[in-house]
Design an enzyme around this catalytic site. Structure first.
Site, PDB file in Angstrom:
ATOM      1  CB  SER A   1      16.166  71.284  80.368  1.00  0.00           C
ATOM      2  OG  SER A   1      15.863  72.100  79.283  1.00  0.00           O
ATOM      3  CG  HIS A   2      12.486  69.945  78.129  1.00  0.00           C
ATOM      4  ND1 HIS A   2      13.843  69.883  77.945  1.00  0.00           N
ATOM      5  CD2 HIS A   2      12.009  68.732  77.780  1.00  0.00           C
ATOM      6  CE1 HIS A   2      14.164  68.691  77.477  1.00  0.00           C
ATOM      7  NE2 HIS A   2      13.074  67.970  77.372  1.00  0.00           N
TER       8      HIS A   2
ATOM      9  CG  ASP B   1      13.889  75.495  78.499  1.00  0.00           C
ATOM     10  OD1 ASP B   1      14.389  76.637  78.544  1.00  0.00           O
ATOM     11  OD2 ASP B   1      14.566  74.452  78.462  1.00  0.00           O
TER      12      ASP B   1
ATOM     13  CG  ASP C   1      17.637  74.984  81.025  1.00  0.00           C
ATOM     14  OD1 ASP C   1      16.598  74.866  80.342  1.00  0.00           O
ATOM     15  OD2 ASP C   1      18.753  74.574  80.641  1.00  0.00           O
TER      16      ASP C   1
ATOM     17  CG  ASP D   1      18.374  75.678  77.399  1.00  0.00           C
ATOM     18  OD1 ASP D   1      17.155  75.471  77.607  1.00  0.00           O
ATOM     19  OD2 ASP D   1      19.249  74.796  77.521  1.00  0.00           O
ATOM     20  NE  ARG D   2      14.311  72.371  75.248  1.00  0.00           N
ATOM     21  CZ  ARG D   2      13.874  71.190  74.845  1.00  0.00           C
ATOM     22  NH1 ARG D   2      12.646  71.061  74.400  1.00  0.00           N
ATOM     23  NH2 ARG D   2      14.660  70.141  74.885  1.00  0.00           N
TER      24      ARG D   2
ATOM     25  CE  LYS E   1      18.178  73.966  74.283  1.00  0.00           C
ATOM     26  NZ  LYS E   1      19.043  72.825  74.558  1.00  0.00           N
TER      27      LYS E   1
HETATM   28  C1  VG1 Z   1      16.247  67.208  73.669  1.00  0.00           C
HETATM   29  C2  VG1 Z   1      16.227  67.904  72.323  1.00  0.00           C
HETATM   30  C3  VG1 Z   1      17.616  68.380  71.963  1.00  0.00           C
HETATM   31  C4  VG1 Z   1      18.128  69.301  73.078  1.00  0.00           C
HETATM   32  C5  VG1 Z   1      18.067  68.580  74.407  1.00  0.00           C
HETATM   33  C6  VG1 Z   1      18.454  69.478  75.569  1.00  0.00           C
HETATM   34  O1  VG1 Z   1      17.073  66.078  73.607  1.00  0.00           O
HETATM   35  O2  VG1 Z   1      15.730  67.050  71.329  1.00  0.00           O
HETATM   36  O3  VG1 Z   1      17.576  69.041  70.732  1.00  0.00           O
HETATM   37  O4  VG1 Z   1      19.452  69.696  72.813  1.00  0.00           O
HETATM   38  O5  VG1 Z   1      16.750  68.105  74.653  1.00  0.00           O
HETATM   39  O6  VG1 Z   1      17.644  70.596  75.633  1.00  0.00           O
HETATM   40  P1  VG1 Z   1      16.501  64.595  73.379  1.00  0.00           P
HETATM   41  O7  VG1 Z   1      17.711  63.699  73.465  1.00  0.00           O
HETATM   42  O8  VG1 Z   1      15.480  64.364  74.437  1.00  0.00           O
HETATM   43  O9  VG1 Z   1      15.872  64.585  72.019  1.00  0.00           O
HETATM   44  V1  VG1 Z   1      17.332  71.273  77.132  1.00  0.00           V
HETATM   45  O10 VG1 Z   1      16.483  72.657  76.902  1.00  0.00           O
HETATM   46  O11 VG1 Z   1      16.898  69.960  77.949  1.00  0.00           O
HETATM   47  O12 VG1 Z   1      18.888  71.607  77.842  1.00  0.00           O
HETATM   48 CO    CO Z   2      16.525  73.828  78.517  1.00  0.00          CO
END
Ligand code: VG1
Ligand code: CO
Length: 546
Positions: free
Chosen positions: A116-117, A280, A282, A284-285, A379
């Site tokens: 992801s990010h 981001d 992948d 989804d953000r 998302k």
């Molecule tokens: C973070 C965010 C959470 C989100 C998750 C995955 O998790 O706070 O809201 O669902 O990333 O997003 P954490 O446990 O680091 O707070 V993504 O775009 O990584 O799939």
């Molecule tokens: Co993501």
């Protein structure tokens, strides 16, 4: 006979393959250890028997190791008796696109390769997520089954055949398994055209309204090029960093005020663009910006819910709205006004799945730049961007006017999140545990104008399957409705990240245009005092403020 090509390879378990908030996420070098990926993938096949003779969707965000992993997973799927795999060309599929393909083709599941990010490249992170047949992230019971399986795994199956070249689309065979390599964008773009008023948006973009989209060299580049340029007529240069790169160009593909600062700069000043957005790694953000204006993800969810009647795909009415617990309560106010249900879930998209599947909700969102609806079970960054663009096209108002009108009508939930990254895990755990131990005595404590009304350790009972998720964050509520929430991140790969979420409500329109950090300063100080953040972590200030 293809059977002869199936090898049973002995292996030994790894003990660290428990999924976090969103899949298994580790530094690339961890995934490069022999059998690390294989063990986890075999655990998926062993615990999801429906994949045998079934259909699997496979793709990733294009980060370093994506192609290697796709080859391994295809060979393992063929060895485990999967009938067919649909894989994105070049191994590309955004997270929401995987969710859509699972649903469209009634697949038994999907595997998404992404951290992801988190940054990518040989020194960055890699990750793997499994989505179930509803298109959503595997719930905790499923990822726990994977984890238990990885602790006892002794062998995996892999096909010795050659993997088809994934750079071109077409139909191939790997042993007895069919592999369809598909354009990653077209089905997703069709879905978007079904939900939004593309004619109205095309007219808006032709009218001199300036937008920019920053794909951050991650997966949304090809999607954004097709949707904004081919379908909506935007000039190609409005789509920035649109070529996916294995290391995201050295950047951090996290659309927030810090990591997308150059995009934010384009919205500043007299000649700032009217609308800007980013996504981001992948896809989804999303981050939504207007001219000199940042929309918090919490407000975005509320504005989206309030404007549903303007949008073709949602015109016929909506069910409820859900938000993750640390997300501001702005959406609750809209739901109350609309007379629909609202829900508060733990952090992580998997908790929305049951509510979406059972039509309890239409929209859901997280403060962490995640917004979505029942069109998929993830998302969806570009979906949120198009939703806003459709609102702007329909109302012909600026982003800041829409926000100001929303706050006038519903009140403003000032909101900020402070992240302390890479702190010592032991210190972080102790900080949260100390707070947890003090919860009972907090009620009635006064800090200047703020008096604590309640405090708890958030626990969620799923209204559909009654599963309980405890210890989801420390919540402290004040008599004036303000909140402080503390939780530790479940997606980081180095040390611990402490997230402090702060919210306060302002009903008076005369006081709704103040600077957020200024308004929140008193609460920030209280948050520090309650948890001794500075003295425990040795940090003077958070690493990231959003
Ligand atoms: C973070 C965010 C959470 C989100 C998750 C995955 O998790 O706070 O809201 O669902 O990333 O997003 P954490 O446990 O680091 O707070 V993504 O775009 O990584 O799939
Ligand atoms: Co993501």
């Amino acid at each position: 006979m293809s059977e002869a090509n199936i090898q049973l390879v002995p292996t030994t378990p790894f003990d660290d393959q428990r999924a976090g908030t969103s899949g298994l996420r580790k530094p690339v070098r961890v995934f490069q250890q022999p059998h690390y990926l294989e063990n986890f993938v075999q655990a998926i096949f062993n615990t999801r028997p429906e994949l045998k003779d079934g259909l699997l969707i496979l793709g990733g965000d294009g980060r370093f190791h994506n192609d290697v992993a796709i080859g391994i997973i295809l060979r393992m799927a063929a060895a485990s008796g999967v009938a067919r795999v649909i894989v994105g060309q070049h191994g590309f599929l955004s997270t929401p696109a995987v969710s859509h393909l699972i649903r469209k083709h009634h697949a038994q599941g999907g595997i998404i390769l992404s951290a992801s990010h988190n940054p990518g490249g040989p020194n960055g992170d890699f990750g793997i997520k499994f989505n179930t047949a509803n298109g959503g992230p595997a719930p905790e019971a499923v990822t726990e089954a994977f984890f238990n399986e990885t602790r006892k795994i002794r062998a995996f199956l892999i096909h010795a055949g050659d993997v088809p070249e994934i750079g071109r689309t077409g139909e191939f065979m790997l042993g007895d398994m069919r592999v369809d390599i598909v354009d990653p964008v077209s089905d997703y773009a069709d879905l978007m055209q079904h939900l939004f008023d593309f004619d109205a948006m095309r007219k808006l973009l032709a009218s001199g309204f300036q937008i920019r989209f920053d794909a951050m060299h991650a997966i949304t580049g090809p999607y954004a090029r097709h949707i904004f340029t081919d379908l909506l007529g935007a000039p190609a240069e409005w789509i920035m960093n649109s070529t996916p790169l294995p290391d995201f160009g050295g950047g951090h593909p996290d659309p927030n005020l810090k990591h997308a600062a150059s995009l934010v700069a384009l919205t500043q000043g007299e000649n700032g663009v009217d609308f800007a957005a980013a996504s981001d790694g992948d896809g989804d953000r999303n981050m939504i910006l207007g001219k000199r204006c940042f929309v918090t993800p919490s407000d975005s969810l509320a504005v989206i819910a309030a404007h549903a009647a303007m949008i073709p795909g949602y015109r016929n009415g909506i069910h409820g709205v859900a938000r993750s617990m640390p997300t501001s309560q702005a959406a609750d106010r809209v739901a109350e006004r609309l007379g629909i249900a609202h829900y508060e879930t733990p952090t992580g998209w998997k908790f929305f799945g049951n509510l979406l599947d059972h039509q309890r909700i239409t929209f859901c969102g997280e403060e962490s730049f995640g917004t979505g609806s029942d069109h998929v079970r993830e998302k969806d960054g570009l979906w949120a961007v198009l939703f806003w663009l459709n609102i702007l096209a329909g109302s012909r108002q600026s982003v800041s006017d829409i926000l100001a009108a929303h706050w006038r009508e519903y009140g403003r939930n000032y909101y900020t999140r402070h992240d302390y990254e890479g702190i010592d895990s032991g210190i972080a755990t102790q900080l949260v545990e100390t707070l947890r131990g003090q919860l009972d005595g907090l009620r009635g404590q006064r800090f200047g104008d703020h008096t604590i009304a309640w405090a708890d350790d958030f626990s969620y009972t799923d209204p559909i399957d009654a599963s309980v998720s405890a210890h989801q964050g420390i919540r402290i509520g004040f008599e004036d409705g303000s909140r402080i929430v503390y939780r530790l991140s479940g997606t980081g790969t180095q040390g611990a990240t402490l997230r402090v979420y702060l919210e306060s409500f302002e009903p008076d329109p005369a006081r709704q245009q103040l600077d957020t950090q200024h308004v929140m300063q008193a609460l920030v100080d209280i948050a520090d005092r309650l948890a001794d953040i500075r003295s425990r972590t040795g940090r003077d200030a958070p690493d990231i403020i959003t």
